[in-house]
Design a protein around this motif. Structure first.
Motif, PDB file in Angstrom:
ATOM      1  N   THR A  41     130.835  79.782  43.349  1.00 36.27           N
ATOM      2  CA  THR A  41     129.823  79.815  44.883  1.00 36.27           C
ATOM      3  C   THR A  41     129.666  78.585  45.914  1.00 36.27           C
ATOM      4  O   THR A  41     129.356  78.877  46.817  1.00 36.27           O
ATOM      5  CB  THR A  41     128.593  80.001  44.183  1.00 36.27           C
ATOM      6  OG1 THR A  41     127.139  79.095  43.483  1.00 36.27           O
ATOM      7  CG2 THR A  41     128.989  81.431  44.036  1.00 36.27           C
ATOM      8  N   LEU A  42     130.198  77.328  45.563  1.00 33.38           N
ATOM      9  CA  LEU A  42     130.727  76.198  46.405  1.00 33.38           C
ATOM     10  C   LEU A  42     130.700  76.744  48.115  1.00 33.38           C
ATOM     11  O   LEU A  42     132.451  77.550  47.289  1.00 33.38           O
ATOM     12  CB  LEU A  42     131.271  75.071  45.494  1.00 33.38           C
ATOM     13  CG  LEU A  42     130.361  75.022  44.559  1.00 33.38           C
ATOM     14  CD1 LEU A  42     131.335  72.815  44.198  1.00 33.38           C
ATOM     15  CD2 LEU A  42     128.676  74.421  44.603  1.00 33.38           C
TER      16      LEU A  42
ATOM     17  N   ASN B 116     133.410  72.868  52.289  1.00 30.14           N
ATOM     18  CA  ASN B 116     132.917  71.432  52.526  1.00 30.14           C
ATOM     19  C   ASN B 116     131.687  70.852  51.087  1.00 30.14           C
ATOM     20  O   ASN B 116     130.554  71.797  51.029  1.00 30.14           O
ATOM     21  CB  ASN B 116     131.322  71.597  54.135  1.00 30.14           C
ATOM     22  CG  ASN B 116     130.591  70.298  53.891  1.00 30.14           C
ATOM     23  OD1 ASN B 116     131.037  69.296  53.338  1.00 30.14           O
ATOM     24  ND2 ASN B 116     129.198  70.348  54.760  1.00 30.14           N
ATOM     25  N   PRO B 117     132.515  71.296  49.614  1.00 33.81           N
ATOM     26  CA  PRO B 117     131.533  70.816  48.728  1.00 33.81           C
ATOM     27  C   PRO B 117     130.690  69.762  48.733  1.00 33.81           C
ATOM     28  O   PRO B 117     131.183  68.789  49.246  1.00 33.81           O
ATOM     29  CB  PRO B 117     132.624  70.985  47.760  1.00 33.81           C
ATOM     30  CG  PRO B 117     133.946  70.717  48.636  1.00 33.81           C
ATOM     31  CD  PRO B 117     133.436  70.781  49.946  1.00 33.81           C
TER      32      PRO B 117
ATOM     33  N   GLU C 121     128.581  60.840  43.505  1.00 34.33           N
ATOM     34  CA  GLU C 121     129.458  59.178  44.282  1.00 34.33           C
ATOM     35  C   GLU C 121     130.348  58.754  44.411  1.00 34.33           C
ATOM     36  O   GLU C 121     130.740  57.890  45.551  1.00 34.33           O
ATOM     37  CB  GLU C 121     127.957  58.350  43.394  1.00 34.33           C
ATOM     38  CG  GLU C 121     126.945  58.540  43.974  1.00 34.33           C
ATOM     39  CD  GLU C 121     126.171  57.350  43.386  1.00 34.33           C
ATOM     40  OE1 GLU C 121     126.185  56.564  42.563  1.00 34.33           O
ATOM     41  OE2 GLU C 121     124.811  57.152  43.313  1.00 34.33           O
ATOM     42  N   ASP C 122     131.252  59.234  43.397  1.00 31.14           N
ATOM     43  CA  ASP C 122     133.093  58.704  43.476  1.00 31.14           C
ATOM     44  C   ASP C 122     133.624  59.947  44.560  1.00 31.14           C
ATOM     45  O   ASP C 122     134.721  59.193  44.427  1.00 31.14           O
ATOM     46  CB  ASP C 122     133.131  58.193  42.111  1.00 31.14           C
ATOM     47  CG  ASP C 122     132.986  59.519  41.129  1.00 31.14           C
ATOM     48  OD1 ASP C 122     132.536  60.831  41.393  1.00 31.14           O
ATOM     49  OD2 ASP C 122     133.348  59.419  39.418  1.00 31.14           O
ATOM     50  N   GLY C 123     132.751  60.713  45.136  1.00 21.97           N
ATOM     51  CA  GLY C 123     133.731  61.327  45.867  1.00 21.97           C
ATOM     52  C   GLY C 123     134.233  63.083  44.943  1.00 21.97           C
ATOM     53  O   GLY C 123     135.314  63.332  45.928  1.00 21.97           O
ATOM     54  N   LYS C 124     134.340  62.894  44.181  1.00 18.06           N
ATOM     55  CA  LYS C 124     134.221  64.359  43.410  1.00 18.06           C
ATOM     56  C   LYS C 124     133.814  65.900  43.651  1.00 18.06           C
ATOM     57  O   LYS C 124     132.520  65.278  44.030  1.00 18.06           O
ATOM     58  CB  LYS C 124     134.438  64.142  42.017  1.00 18.06           C
ATOM     59  CG  LYS C 124     135.637  62.843  41.576  1.00 18.06           C
ATOM     60  CD  LYS C 124     136.372  63.192  40.006  1.00 18.06           C
ATOM     61  CE  LYS C 124     137.541  61.915  39.890  1.00 18.06           C
ATOM     62  NZ  LYS C 124     137.061  61.159  39.020  1.00 18.06           N
ATOM     63  N   VAL C 125     134.306  66.310  43.510  1.00 13.59           N
ATOM     64  CA  VAL C 125     133.050  67.476  43.749  1.00 13.59           C
ATOM     65  C   VAL C 125     131.820  67.806  42.369  1.00 13.59           C
ATOM     66  O   VAL C 125     132.700  67.188  41.544  1.00 13.59           O
ATOM     67  CB  VAL C 125     134.093  69.319  43.646  1.00 13.59           C
ATOM     68  CG1 VAL C 125     133.064  70.404  43.483  1.00 13.59           C
ATOM     69  CG2 VAL C 125     134.865  68.808  44.780  1.00 13.59           C
TER      70      VAL C 125
ATOM     71  N   LYS D 258     126.031  71.143  40.916  1.00 20.71           N
ATOM     72  CA  LYS D 258     125.781  72.110  42.211  1.00 20.71           C
ATOM     73  C   LYS D 258     125.956  73.295  42.710  1.00 20.71           C
ATOM     74  O   LYS D 258     125.848  73.727  43.168  1.00 20.71           O
ATOM     75  CB  LYS D 258     125.847  71.418  43.628  1.00 20.71           C
ATOM     76  CG  LYS D 258     125.378  70.259  43.826  1.00 20.71           C
ATOM     77  CD  LYS D 258     124.048  70.269  44.146  1.00 20.71           C
ATOM     78  CE  LYS D 258     123.119  68.322  43.706  1.00 20.71           C
ATOM     79  NZ  LYS D 258     123.566  67.746  44.486  1.00 20.71           N
ATOM     80  N   ASP D 259     127.332  73.991  41.868  1.00 21.38           N
ATOM     81  CA  ASP D 259     127.829  75.267  41.624  1.00 21.38           C
ATOM     82  C   ASP D 259     126.832  76.131  41.326  1.00 21.38           C
ATOM     83  O   ASP D 259     125.903  75.688  40.223  1.00 21.38           O
ATOM     84  CB  ASP D 259     129.055  74.811  40.904  1.00 21.38           C
ATOM     85  CG  ASP D 259     130.315  75.869  41.488  1.00 21.38           C
ATOM     86  OD1 ASP D 259     129.730  77.496  42.187  1.00 21.38           O
ATOM     87  OD2 ASP D 259     131.291  76.340  40.680  1.00 21.38           O
TER      88      ASP D 259
END
Ligand code: 4AD
Ligand code: MG
Length: 463
Positions: A175-176, A180-181, A185-189, A193-194
């Motif tokens: 549902t992300l 714009n997910p 901090e290291d840039g991964k999705v 939060k899903d």
């Protein structure tokens, strides 16, 4: 007056008033009389409606065209013509829905490819009517078979965080906002939060959950849709297909093979007993050897041999000049051409191949003492190739755990599964029958898209 379905009407005795409802397949006739072939989906056969044109005016009759939907009241009488025992002498016709000349289903046959493009048309053809009735009957027979053996129907989830087959070809569920997910901090999705707080996908198999059922209820089966995002645009693959997966405590691989053979034979016999009209239609229309093939499968015991023996036969065939598109050698994943050679050319009957190299099979299969093979079993069928895949399962926690490590799979998403081996582990086995592959065999349809009402394949999900 109550409506009688066409299947029933064709069995009724003449000399009664009846009401039939259905769609016009064809209309023909002359100045005095019109003959309408009406079909309501209850059978491949039509009921003939005879209209005395002194009773129906010309303008009204013009509105009755191929595809129109009618309610017809009249006398059921013995038919004058050949081809049917009874027909309806119409006294009253109500037109529910007219069908103008742009209706694409005219007398001449259409190709399967053309029909796939037109959603409303397909189910109204004789061919798909037959296929869909057989599909229903097979689903019903599957529940019958397992229920009569004391298996429980277990509903396994469609959304999962585990990958049963380890193939990696899964459809993600999220549902992300994919444009714009949220990111870590290291840039991964950031899947925490899903919706489910983790990465989830549509299931490729209900087996892992099925094993939890079997190691508690004894014998279970699943029967539901499964999803694979592999980009294989072949006549035998769908992205969404239905699978039947029995899973049994205390079965070894031999018990598993016996069940698979009994199961398929039961289904083929059931089809011959309950769908003979439809199968005969398909036999005459597309595949003159269909009935013979179905009866053939019932006659013989399936051949059982190891993968290693199978490879030897194929290597000998190559040495004798048989040409395959893909190379043959120990360790290869058999292609459908290899499977069909063994079944159709070499043995002339269904084959169960066992003990495949562990590197081409899933992590959960029982490891053999040779350290190279696993207790897998694939059932191979004429025209289809692989119709069932299954195995005895690895019951040892240590061995299973080591295999998961070896394959670099994630333990985190499998701990719940490994608990079956930690706590009261037992020998058990199971298999998966591809429902549409079975239907290809029973209907003789050459393309898997033509045995499912709404096929899902690469670039194809419009309806
Ligand atoms: O061999 P597979 O991948 O086995 C499993 O999924 C196991 N978890 C089954 C089990 O042991 N419980 O798939 C099983 C069957 C195949 O033999 C084939 O008939 C069918 O599912 N199948 C497909 N049918 C249509 N389209 C596809 N993409 C298919 N992939 C597999
Ligand atoms: Mg398989």
């Amino acid at each position: 007056m109550e409506r009688t379905k066409v299947a029933q009407l064709l069995k009724e005795a003449p000399g009664q008033q009846v009401l039939a409802k259905g769609w016009v397949r064809t209309k023909r006739g002359n100045k005095n009389v019109a003959f309408i072939a009406l079909n309501d989906g209850s059978t491949i056969n039509n009921i003939q409606i005879v209209c005395d044109l002194t009773k129906f005016d010309e303008e009204f009759m013009k509105r009755i065209t191929t595809g129109a939907c009618l309610a017809v009241t009249g006398d059921l009488v013995a038919s004058q013509g050949s081809g049917q025992a009874v027909e309806i002498q119409a006294s009253d016709i109500e037109i529910y829905g007219e069908c103008d000349a742009t209706y694409p289903l005219q007398k001449k046959g259409h190709s399967m490819e053309f029909l796939r493009e037109i959603a409303h048309l397909r189910p109204r053809t004789n061919t798909f009517g037959a296929v869909l009735r057989i599909r229903h009957n097979m689903a019903f027979a599957i529940h019958n078979f397992f229920n009569s053996k004391g298996f429980y129907y277990l509903h396994t989830p469609l959304i999962t965080a585990a990958d049963a087959e380890g193939a990696g070809a899964m459809f993600q569920v999220t549902t992300l906002d994919v444009d714009n997910p949220p990111r870590t901090e290291d840039g991964k999705v950031d899947y925490t939060k899903d919706f489910f707080g983790r990465l989830t996908s549509l299931t490729v198999s209900g087996q892992l959950e099925g094993e939890l059922g079997a190691t508690a209820l004894g014998e279970i089966y699943t029967f539901g849709p499964t999803f694979r995002a592999e980009n294989s645009n072949t006549p035998r693959h769908l992205a969404e297909f239905w699978m039947i997966e029995p899973e049994m405590a205390f079965y070894d691989i031999k018990d598993n093979m016996d069940l698979a053979e009994e199961f398929i034979k039961y289904l083929v016999q059931y089809a011959l007993d309950h769908c003979l009209d439809d199968i005969t239609f398909l036999n005459n229309m597309f595949d003159k050897e269909l009935l013979e093939r179905l009866q053939g499968v019932l006659k013989d015991s399936f051949v059982r041999l190891t993968y290693t023996e199978g490879i030897k036969i194929l290597e000998k065939a190559v040495a004798d000049g048989v040409k395959f598109e893909y190379p043959v050698g120990w360790g290869i994943d058999l292609q459908s051409e290899h499977e069909r050679y063994l079944v159709e050319k070499h043995f002339g009957k269904p084959v169960i191949l066992t003990d495949y190299p562990k590197d081409i099979k899933a992590f959960y299969m029982k490891q053999n003492e040779d350290g190279k093979t696993v207790r897998a079993m694939d059932v191979l069928f004429p025209k289809i190739g692989e119709i069932i895949g299954g195995s005895e399962r690895e019951a040892s926690f240590e061995k299973l755990n080591a295999r998961i490590d070896e394959l670099g799979m994630s333990h985190r998403t499998l701990e719940w599964y490994l608990d079956t081996r930690r706590f009261g582990s037992c020998p058990h086995s199971g298999f998966g029958l591809g429902f549409e592959r079975l239907l290809m065999f029973v209907t003789g349809m050459a393309n898997i898209r033509d045995v499912i009402p709404f096929p899902r394949t690469p670039n194809n999900a419009e309806f």
